[in-house]
Design an enzyme around this catalytic site. Structure first.
Site, PDB file in Angstrom:
ATOM      1  CB  ALA A 199      -8.345   7.277   5.230  1.00 55.44           C
ATOM      2  N   GLY A 200     -11.014   7.725   6.984  1.00 58.07           N
ATOM      3  CA  GLY A 200     -12.047   8.724   7.215  1.00 58.07           C
ATOM      4  C   GLY A 200     -13.401   8.202   7.629  1.00 58.07           C
ATOM      5  CE  LYS A 219      -3.044   2.687   2.979  1.00 58.08           C
ATOM      6  NZ  LYS A 219      -3.690   2.765   4.318  1.00 58.08           N
ATOM      7  N   GLY A 235      -8.144   8.861  10.188  1.00 58.58           N
ATOM      8  CA  GLY A 235      -8.431   8.897  11.615  1.00 58.58           C
ATOM      9  C   GLY A 235      -9.462   9.900  12.062  1.00 58.58           C
TER      10      GLY A 235
END
Length: 259
Positions: free
Chosen positions: A187-188, A100, A161
């Protein structure tokens, strides 16, 4: 959904939940949450791993003899050169040839650097890695990464995060519509409703860590997220009704007219 398989590189996956291994309160909770998630792909920062002795590493030793696919990430890299070097070290250690690519130039937002991410993806694809780059929810750069040979593209729904959920569902929808490779939201996301929404937009899967690891009950949250992903996927495949401006009775008035 029995035959609904996700293909990335040479792998076929039945789970669409990719889970991070950091931030858990202890190894026991970590392992129980991973089991509850049903995830087959685990991600972790390479800089947190002892590459000279992966079998004794404090993170990996609890995952030994389990049939997981490892997705190490280059978190902490600020340039393509750094990310490439980290990826090469991970593969040389026998850890994985999946990577990644995660390159952030801003410590406050941790938003990915699109130019450096594209550069690193091009290099690593040429070197035979299965590359899954983390990137912003920009349809243009996502397409460029696909064209560069990424096995899947991982746009963020919001900064890492934050738990803000999907800030731009329109962009995610465009990315999915244009893509010929799997799109994994990374993410998020913060809640089950977030992951269900993402799956209903047509993404191929969801990667998360903080919403599970930092939950009051990480094991329960892992199971809840798994069910949300499965429900959202089934809803997407089943096809939702079109939106209308005005009411429409489920039973026509003609049925109730007296003869």
């Amino acid at each position: 959904m029995k035959h609904d398989v996700l293909r990335i590189g040479n792998h076929e996956l039945t789970s669409r939940f990719f889970i991070g291994t950091g931030l858990f309160p202890n190894p026991y909770v970590q392992m129980e949450a991973i089991k509850a998630s049903g995830a087959q792909v685990l991600t972790f920062a390479i800089r947190r791993i002892n590459l000279e002795s992966t079998e004794d590493d404090s993170i990996l030793q609890h995952l030994q003899n389990e049939p997981y696919t490892y997705l190490p990430n280059t978190s902490g890299a600020r340039t393509a050169d750094e990310a490439v070097r980290i990826a090469r070290l991970a593969r040389a250690s026998g850890l994985s040839d999946w990577i990644k690519v995660e390159i952030s130039a801003n410590e406050r937002t941790l938003l990915p650097d699109p130019i450096e991410t594209l550069k690193a993806t091009e290099i690593l694809v040429r070197e035979g890695f299965t590359v899954l780059p983390y990137i912003s929810d920009d349809p243009i750069i996502c397409k460029r990464l696909e064209e560069a040979g990424a096995a899947a593209v991982m746009p963020g729904a919001a900064p890492i995060g934050t738990g803000l959920g999907i800030l731009n569902p329109y962009n995610l929808g465009l990315i999915v519509e244009e893509a010929k490779v799997p799109i994994i939201v990374d993410a998020g996301l913060g809640s089950v409703s977030d992951v269900a929404q993402a799956m209903e937009l047509g993404v191929s899967g969801v990667l998360m860590n903080t919403p599970v690891a930092k939950a009051t009950d990480p094991v329960g949250m892992a199971e809840a997220m798994r069910m949300g992903i499965e429900a959202g996927r089934l809803a997407y495949l089943s096809g939702r009704i079109d939106k209308k401006r005005y009411a429409s009775a489920s039973s026509g008035f003609e049925e109730y007219k007296l003869k």
